[in-house]
Scaffold this motif. Structure first.
Motif, PDB file in Angstrom:
ATOM      1  N   SER A 579      37.670  31.071  52.341  1.00  0.00           N
ATOM      2  CA  SER A 579      38.544  30.935  53.503  1.00  0.00           C
ATOM      3  C   SER A 579      39.956  30.537  53.087  1.00  0.00           C
ATOM      4  O   SER A 579      40.944  31.101  53.571  1.00  0.00           O
ATOM      5  N   THR A 582      42.033  33.372  51.502  1.00  0.00           N
ATOM      6  CA  THR A 582      42.638  34.384  52.383  1.00  0.00           C
ATOM      7  C   THR A 582      44.092  34.044  52.651  1.00  0.00           C
ATOM      8  O   THR A 582      44.906  34.926  52.945  1.00  0.00           O
ATOM      9  N   GLY A 602      43.703  46.173  58.335  1.00  0.00           N
ATOM     10  CA  GLY A 602      43.002  45.037  58.920  1.00  0.00           C
ATOM     11  C   GLY A 602      41.902  44.454  58.042  1.00  0.00           C
ATOM     12  O   GLY A 602      41.194  43.539  58.475  1.00  0.00           O
ATOM     13  N   GLN A 603      41.747  44.951  56.828  1.00  0.00           N
ATOM     14  CA  GLN A 603      40.706  44.440  55.938  1.00  0.00           C
ATOM     15  C   GLN A 603      40.979  42.982  55.569  1.00  0.00           C
ATOM     16  O   GLN A 603      42.082  42.624  55.187  1.00  0.00           O
ATOM     17  N   GLN A 604      39.943  42.141  55.692  1.00  0.00           N
ATOM     18  CA  GLN A 604      40.078  40.749  55.297  1.00  0.00           C
ATOM     19  C   GLN A 604      39.950  40.643  53.774  1.00  0.00           C
ATOM     20  O   GLN A 604      39.069  41.238  53.174  1.00  0.00           O
ATOM     21  N   THR A 624      36.932  41.542  48.771  1.00  0.00           N
ATOM     22  CA  THR A 624      36.530  41.786  50.152  1.00  0.00           C
ATOM     23  C   THR A 624      35.045  41.423  50.217  1.00  0.00           C
ATOM     24  O   THR A 624      34.451  41.082  49.189  1.00  0.00           O
ATOM     25  N   VAL A 684      36.226  48.974  56.913  1.00  0.00           N
ATOM     26  CA  VAL A 684      36.812  47.641  57.009  1.00  0.00           C
ATOM     27  C   VAL A 684      35.719  46.630  57.334  1.00  0.00           C
ATOM     28  O   VAL A 684      34.809  46.893  58.127  1.00  0.00           O
ATOM     29  N   SER A 685      35.785  45.461  56.684  1.00  0.00           N
ATOM     30  CA  SER A 685      34.748  44.442  56.887  1.00  0.00           C
ATOM     31  C   SER A 685      35.382  43.063  56.994  1.00  0.00           C
ATOM     32  O   SER A 685      36.534  42.851  56.622  1.00  0.00           O
ATOM     33  N   LYS A 686      34.610  42.110  57.501  1.00  0.00           N
ATOM     34  CA  LYS A 686      35.056  40.732  57.668  1.00  0.00           C
ATOM     35  C   LYS A 686      34.115  39.799  56.913  1.00  0.00           C
ATOM     36  O   LYS A 686      32.930  40.065  56.785  1.00  0.00           O
ATOM     37  N   PHE A 687      34.666  38.689  56.442  1.00  0.00           N
ATOM     38  CA  PHE A 687      33.841  37.690  55.781  1.00  0.00           C
ATOM     39  C   PHE A 687      32.978  36.958  56.811  1.00  0.00           C
ATOM     40  O   PHE A 687      33.435  36.640  57.909  1.00  0.00           O
ATOM     41  N   ASP A 688      31.745  36.699  56.470  1.00  0.00           N
ATOM     42  CA  ASP A 688      30.845  35.887  57.293  1.00  0.00           C
ATOM     43  C   ASP A 688      30.753  34.528  56.614  1.00  0.00           C
ATOM     44  O   ASP A 688      29.968  34.325  55.687  1.00  0.00           O
ATOM     45  N   ALA A 696      41.079  31.316  56.860  1.00  0.00           N
ATOM     46  CA  ALA A 696      40.318  32.357  57.550  1.00  0.00           C
ATOM     47  C   ALA A 696      39.764  31.896  58.887  1.00  0.00           C
ATOM     48  O   ALA A 696      39.252  32.701  59.657  1.00  0.00           O
TER      49      ALA A 696
END
Length: 770
Positions: A579, A582, A602-604, A624, A684-688, A696
């Motif tokens: 986090s 980022t 928009g890719q984290q 990523t 495109v993906s997001k961190f969980d 983040a």
């Protein structure tokens, strides 16, 4: 005179008269007696001829028995046993074939039955019935050898196998006699299938191909298991005269002869009942593919192959198959391996093209000498599986053999800082004033501020001597502030920092647990750092980069450990670091190259830059949720110069003039990373993330102060990470030069005039400290 006396008198007269006979007797004399033989005729008659013949036969049989008893079956000759190693991409396509001999031995059951029979039909129809020798052919060969007529065919498959595998190609009587004896013994000791397998695996087929597997690849671009009967018949026909029958180089006469041989082979198969006559009529001559040169070691191929060889040797040693790494390497070099890499062919190609587009195409050594000193290395890892998907070792293996993706002789610089924070979170460390270290903890970012709580004095400079005053850990990470992380390392305990770094995947053996290590003065490779950050990406479960997917050999099995290991730091600690990282992309040293890249979509992204002492290395390691890539640039003196192989500065490369000409981690490394990642990542993906702090997520608390600082930064902070100039050198030995390490001063630092803040230990040189 009596009758008896008269008879005796006549006999006496006859004996006296006998010597008076001439050789020319009358007809009556000839009829009444035999002529005597004179000279050699007394000894040459049918009895002596017959006796001599049988005597010679007995002598020959005796000599053969002695020869049979004396001559044993030898070990196979080294050339016949030598094989190539086959290296493949993850999709099974060929990456490279290595070794002096282009041979890969395959088991007979990997060769279609029909193809097996083509060799028997072409060379030795009686193979399954004979005793392994052709006496007529051998005798003819001996006579021709003695008479100087040269090579003579007609040997059985067994004899040809013996010649290939146990003996040599010499045309001598001794070799032919040995061939005969050994063939008889081999036929008794081995099955026909073993002999046939040995024959097709040791024979030479032309085009530099030894063995049926190499021949299948050379002529038809397929494995031996995929050959058709028609193709097999051509390969079997080649063995009579490989150079003459090689379709690509054959004359018109040669092509006619090999076609005739091909038809002869198939017709024999029909005759022996191995091929249906109707099917035979439909077969057409399979013209071989145009010849292709065996893949060489140019470009990235050599780096990948050598890295795979090293990984295989280490695993052989680890599982006890070898007593030393040298022995393990010898086992690899002996050949016979089929090694499948995890390298994704498309991503590998993309990484190569990206480095060229973003960096190497801009280097002009003729215009700027420093451009000849720039080396790039990169490694890309799947954090969920540990697979190494791509690797960049340098511009060309045949020009620069040292793999920049696996070399460990350059400082990692500020890419080490996230590991210090990870240790602080995992060990639940506190500041000198007893406050928990979190993303919101306040530290003093004053330039050259002496660390507190260490027996070893250390006051590191920030980049360009900037002072930042009081900042959160998040801001300190974004701006890569040396003074903050030096103090954090002391707060955690440098022994704990190095332990966590080791748990995450960094090799810390031999490193001293001193504050200077907080600046990343140790060496590491891009592949190593990709593994470390992959562990953070994988929520704290250990990821060990795996280059090899499988390695097969007919004589031994190799099992590789699971690249995904145990939980080495808590999930919350790993996710909090992610986090925070980022913020480096969105509001820190990598924002220009990464945040503002139009391909980001928009890719984290999480990542960290790094620039080492005297600008000898520059890094960006980022990730990523599905892809981790570490890119490093290294200053290495060019071949032919006084600094060849030494660590040198990269300042001014490609004509850079801004920021004192430094090659920063937020420059070329981050640009390469972004161009490659945003093309390779897929959707495109997001961190969980299991965390409540960091860039983040929305902050859940606001930093608090026990005292209000009255000082302000001495200058505007830069967006580049600081150089790393530790006070002591603890970098591991390198094949070139130890990184330069200059001890910063610990006296008369620039100090804030205010009082300590929450989480900031008292500055011992601050006149207002209590």
């Amino acid at each position: 005179m009596g009758r008896a006396e008269e008879r005796r008198a006549r006999q006496a007269r006859g004996r006296r008269a006998a010597p008076q006979r001439s050789s020319g007797a009358t007809a009556g004399g000839a009829a009444g007696g035999k002529t005597r033989r004179s000279g050699i005729r007394r000894f040459v008659n049918w009895k002596t001829i017959l006796g001599t013949f049988f005597g010679l036969c007995l002598l020959g049989m005796g000599a053969f028995i002695v020869l049979y008893m004396v001559v044993g079956v030898p070990e196979g000759n080294a050339a016949a046993r030598q094989q190539s190693n086959i290296y493949q991409y993850s999709d099974g396509s060929l990456l490279a074939r290595t070794g002096d001999v282009n041979r890969e031995i395959v088991d007979l059951d990997k060769v279609p039955k029909g193809v097996q029979k083509t060799f028997v039909a072409a060379e030795n129809k009686s193979f399954y019935k004979d005793a392994g020798v052709d006496l007529k052919g051998t005798a003819r060969g001996l006579i021709n050898t003695l008479s100087g007529k040269g090579k003579q065919g007609g040997s059985t498959i067994t004899q040809q196998y013996v010649k290939n595998y146990y003996l040599s190609q010499d045309q001598t009587v001794t070799r032919k006699l040995k061939e005969l004896v050994i063939s008889l013994k081999v036929d008794r000791q081995k099955s026909k299938d073993d002999i046939l397998a040995g024959y097709i695996n040791t024979s030479y087929y032309g085009e530099g191909a030894y063995g049926i597997q190499a021949a299948a690849q050379a002529y038809y671009g397929v494995d031996a298991s995929e050959l058709s009967v028609e193709q097999g018949a051509y390969l079997a026909s080649l063995l009579q005269a490989p150079s003459q029958y090689d379709w690509a180089n054959a004359t018109d006469t040669g092509k006619k002869l090999v076609k005739a041989r091909w038809n002869y082979t198939l017709d024999n198969m029909v005759e022996e009942g191995w091929l249906d006559s109707a099917e035979r009529q439909t077969m057409k001559f399979p013209v071989p593919d145009p010849p292709k040169a065996a893949p060489g070691m140019q470009g990235q191929t050599g780096y990948l192959v050598k890295a795979a060889e090293s990984a295989l040797a280490k695993q052989l040693l680890a599982q006890g198959a070898a007593s030393s790494l040298d022995d393990a390497q010898a086992m690899v070099n002996a050949g016979g391996w089929t090694v499948k890499l995890n390298i994704d062919k498309k991503k590998q190609s993309l990484l190569e093209k990206t480095v060229k587009a973003q960096l190497t195409s801009k280097l002009n050594p003729k215009k700027r000498k420093v451009d000849a000193d720039i080396q790039a290395g990169a490694a890309s890892v799947d954090p969920k599986t540990g697979k190494v998907l791509a690797m960049y070792g340098g511009q060309d293996y045949v020009k620069h053999y040292y793999n920049n993706a696996t070399r460990r002789d350059y400082q990692v610089a500020s890419t080490f800082k996230p590991l210090i924070f990870a240790a602080a979170l995992d060990k639940q460390a506190e500041t000198q004033s007893g406050k928990p270290i979190t993303a919101n903890t306040i530290y003093d970012g004053t330039n050259r501020r002496p660390v507190v709580g260490s027996d070893i004095g250390f006051a590191p400079p920030n980049e360009d001597e900037h002072s930042y005053g009081n900042v959160t850990v998040q801001t300190a990470t974004n701006k890569s502030i040396n003074s903050v992380f030096a103090q954090m390392g002391v707060d955690v305990g440098m022994d704990e920092v190095l332990k966590v770094a080791s748990d995450l995947g960094m090799d810390t053996k031999g490193l001293q647990a001193v504050p200077a290590q907080t600046l990343g003065s140790m060496g590491a490779s891009p592949l190593e750092m990709a593994g470390v950050y992959a562990t953070l990406d994988n929520h704290g479960k250990k990821v060990t980069p795996a280059l090899i997917a499988s390695a097969e050999h007919k004589d031994r099995a190799v099992e590789f450990p699971d690249p995904i290991g145990d939980q080495v730091i808590s999930e919350e600690a790993a996710d909090t670091v992610t986090s925070v990282l980022t913020g480096v992309v969105d509001d820190g040293t990598a924002r220009v190259a990464v945040r503002d890249n139009p391909a980001r979509d928009g890719q984290q992204v999480a990542g960290k830059t790094g620039t080492s002492d005297n600008n000898k290395s520059a890094w960006f390691t980022g990730y990523t949720p599905n892809l981790v890539t570490s890119v490093g640039l290294f200053g290495e003196g060019a071949v032919g110069t006084a600094n060849a192989g030494k660590h040198v500065s990269m300042k001014g490369a490609t004509g850079l003039v801004a920021e004192n000409g430094r090659v920063n981690g937020g420059g070329f490394p981050a640009q390469i990373w972004a161009a490659y990642t945003f093309d390779a990542m897929g959707k495109v993906s997001k961190f969980d993330l299991d965390t409540t702090s960091g860039a983040a997520v929305e902050p859940t608390e606001t930093p608090t102060f026990t005292r209000t600082p009255s000082s302000t930064p001495s200058s505007t902070p830069t967006t580049e990470e600081p150089s790393t100039e530790p006070p002591t050198s603890s970098s591991p030995p390198t094949p070139t030069e130890e990184p330069t390490t200059t001890e910063p001063t610990t006296t008369n630092p620039t100090t804030p005039t205010g009082t300590p803040t929450d989480g900031i230990p008292d500055n011992p040189l601050d006149p207002n400290s209590q």
